[in-house]
Design an enzyme around this catalytic site. Sequence first.
Site, PDB file in Angstrom:
ATOM      1  N   CYS A  60      -2.190   9.522   8.108  1.00  0.00           N
ATOM      2  CA  CYS A  60      -1.914   8.293   7.355  1.00  0.00           C
ATOM      3  C   CYS A  60      -0.418   8.010   7.312  1.00  0.00           C
ATOM      4  O   CYS A  60       0.338   8.475   8.180  1.00  0.00           O
ATOM      5  CB  CYS A  60      -2.520   8.334   5.958  1.00  0.00           C
ATOM      6  SG  CYS A  60      -2.689   6.646   5.297  1.00  0.00           S
ATOM      7  N   GLY A  93       2.923   5.612  -3.787  1.00  0.00           N
ATOM      8  CA  GLY A  93       4.216   5.423  -4.453  1.00  0.00           C
ATOM      9  C   GLY A  93       4.611   3.951  -4.495  1.00  0.00           C
ATOM     10  O   GLY A  93       5.059   3.443  -5.529  1.00  0.00           O
ATOM     11  N   ARG A 148      -6.794  -0.986  -7.715  1.00  0.00           N
ATOM     12  CA  ARG A 148      -7.310   0.076  -6.836  1.00  0.00           C
ATOM     13  C   ARG A 148      -7.586   1.291  -7.705  1.00  0.00           C
ATOM     14  O   ARG A 148      -6.737   1.695  -8.489  1.00  0.00           O
ATOM     15  CB  ARG A 148      -6.306   0.414  -5.726  1.00  0.00           C
ATOM     16  CG  ARG A 148      -6.169  -0.709  -4.686  1.00  0.00           C
ATOM     17  CD  ARG A 148      -5.400  -0.252  -3.460  1.00  0.00           C
ATOM     18  NE  ARG A 148      -6.199   0.580  -2.578  1.00  0.00           N
ATOM     19  CZ  ARG A 148      -5.683   1.248  -1.539  1.00  0.00           C
ATOM     20  NH1 ARG A 148      -4.393   1.209  -1.297  1.00  0.00           N
ATOM     21  NH2 ARG A 148      -6.472   1.965  -0.756  1.00  0.00           N
ATOM     22  N   ASP A 198      -2.747  10.682  -2.931  1.00  0.00           N
ATOM     23  CA  ASP A 198      -2.950   9.559  -3.853  1.00  0.00           C
ATOM     24  C   ASP A 198      -3.182  10.083  -5.260  1.00  0.00           C
ATOM     25  O   ASP A 198      -2.916   9.394  -6.240  1.00  0.00           O
ATOM     26  CB  ASP A 198      -4.122   8.698  -3.390  1.00  0.00           C
ATOM     27  CG  ASP A 198      -3.757   7.973  -2.106  1.00  0.00           C
ATOM     28  OD1 ASP A 198      -3.845   8.599  -1.031  1.00  0.00           O
ATOM     29  OD2 ASP A 198      -3.315   6.813  -2.186  1.00  0.00           O
ATOM     30  N   ARG A 202       0.838  -1.202   0.000  1.00  0.00           N
ATOM     31  CA  ARG A 202       0.000   0.000   0.000  1.00  0.00           C
ATOM     32  C   ARG A 202       0.876   1.258   0.000  1.00  0.00           C
ATOM     33  O   ARG A 202       2.093   1.175   0.146  1.00  0.00           O
ATOM     34  CB  ARG A 202      -0.956   0.007   1.199  1.00  0.00           C
ATOM     35  CG  ARG A 202      -0.269  -0.149   2.536  1.00  0.00           C
ATOM     36  CD  ARG A 202      -0.931   0.617   3.623  1.00  0.00           C
ATOM     37  NE  ARG A 202      -0.920   2.031   3.373  1.00  0.00           N
ATOM     38  CZ  ARG A 202       0.137   2.819   3.585  1.00  0.00           C
ATOM     39  NH1 ARG A 202       1.275   2.324   4.024  1.00  0.00           N
ATOM     40  NH2 ARG A 202       0.071   4.125   3.333  1.00  0.00           N
TER      41      ARG A 202
HETATM   42  P1  RI2 Z   1       2.968   7.795  -0.371  1.00  0.00           P
HETATM   43  C1  RI2 Z   1      -1.872   6.127   0.988  1.00  0.00           C
HETATM   44  O1  RI2 Z   1      -2.980   5.386   0.567  1.00  0.00           O
HETATM   45  C2  RI2 Z   1      -2.253   7.258   1.914  1.00  0.00           C
HETATM   46  O2  RI2 Z   1      -3.462   7.893   1.563  1.00  0.00           O
HETATM   47  C3  RI2 Z   1      -1.053   8.157   1.729  1.00  0.00           C
HETATM   48  O3  RI2 Z   1      -1.266   9.473   2.196  1.00  0.00           O
HETATM   49  C4  RI2 Z   1      -0.882   8.081   0.226  1.00  0.00           C
HETATM   50  O4  RI2 Z   1      -1.143   6.713  -0.099  1.00  0.00           O
HETATM   51  C5  RI2 Z   1       0.438   8.515  -0.323  1.00  0.00           C
HETATM   52  O5  RI2 Z   1       1.456   7.691   0.163  1.00  0.00           O
HETATM   53  P2  RI2 Z   1      -3.268   3.854   1.057  1.00  0.00           P
HETATM   54  O6  RI2 Z   1      -2.538   2.948   0.068  1.00  0.00           O
HETATM   55  O7  RI2 Z   1       2.965   7.480  -1.826  1.00  0.00           O
HETATM   56  O8  RI2 Z   1      -2.800   3.681   2.474  1.00  0.00           O
HETATM   57  O9  RI2 Z   1       3.450   9.190  -0.080  1.00  0.00           O
HETATM   58  O10 RI2 Z   1      -4.765   3.689   0.917  1.00  0.00           O
HETATM   59  O11 RI2 Z   1       3.690   6.746   0.449  1.00  0.00           O
END
Ligand code: RI2
Length: 317
Positions: free
Chosen positions: A126, A19, A59, A195, A16
């Site tokens: 998050c 990035g 997703r 995201d 998750r």
């Molecule tokens: P980086 C995550 O989504 C969060 O919403 C977080 O803020 C965003 O991705 C960006 O994350 P999820 O996969 O790419 O937890 O900066 O639903 O790590």
Amino acid sequence: MLVTDTAEKIKTMEIRGAGRIARAAVAALGAHSAAFPSRDIAEYRKEMSRVAALLIATRPTAVSLPNAVHLVMRSLSTELLSVASAQEIFSRACQSFISASEHAVHRIGEVGARHIRDGDVVLTHCNSEAALECLLQAHRNGVSFSVFATEVRPGNQGLLTIRVLNDAGIPTSYIVDSAVRYFMKEVDRVIVGADAVSVNGAVVNKIGTSQIALAANEARTRFLVAAETYKFAPRTILGEFIEIEEREGSEVLPESIAKTLPFITVRNPVFDVTPPEYVDLIVTEEGAIPPQMAYIIIRDYLGWEIGDFHGQAGKIP
Ligand code: RI2
């Protein structure tokens, strides 16, 4: 790792973070390409398009995923004479995306760290590696600050965040999501990840982000977003909205309880949209921009052409 395994792990959120899912998808595509057994170039293209679409469908919200897939699939859009040459070109495109993505996080950290000052109290929500890199880099630069980190129901990604902050020795208060407004008067700046960023500068991020932005706005606290350029959504130029993923209710309320409550439906959207008026700055690897400049990022840094919207990688953001 097999494409189907990676797709499953992205779906279940074992992999998750916007990035990380982009890099994982590209790595899986690269491995799939390298292992392609036939010498038939048409078959190769067809198979790569099939698995690209499969990964994109895992997703719906994080634009980093289709953007990354599109960026590497674009390397196959020229005329290719053999599967071997296609595999070589594709492998280079995948490696270059992965290292550019890692470099972007590092660069965002350097730029974002400049916005954190001695004595600051920073709130994050998050688990965003881009947002965290700003904090870690400021800490490495010797800036002394403290953090509020939210719990992030129902996925509890806040636990990942406090582990990183703790390991770095950054003093952090861990709070429930609903305590944000209560503490906002003590906060100097908010830094979150993204995201997706739409052409008007609206930021799609973990559910709760827009409430935090409202509370920050009310308290006149600066609100910063850390986002790599490949999280900007080209299709929003055409007026399309970014789909907000809604996950299983069982992530919020265990089924054993839910089945005793026949009139209750659990709703579990996992992202929300923060309007650009509530965003002060978006920190990208190309520099920090006001949200109103999102269009420039899509046009000049992502290099999208309108024709790409109908490109071979299929349904792009
Ligand atoms: P980086 C995550 O989504 C969060 O919403 C977080 O803020 C965003 O991705 C960006 O994350 P999820 O996969 O790419 O937890 O900066 O639903 O790590």
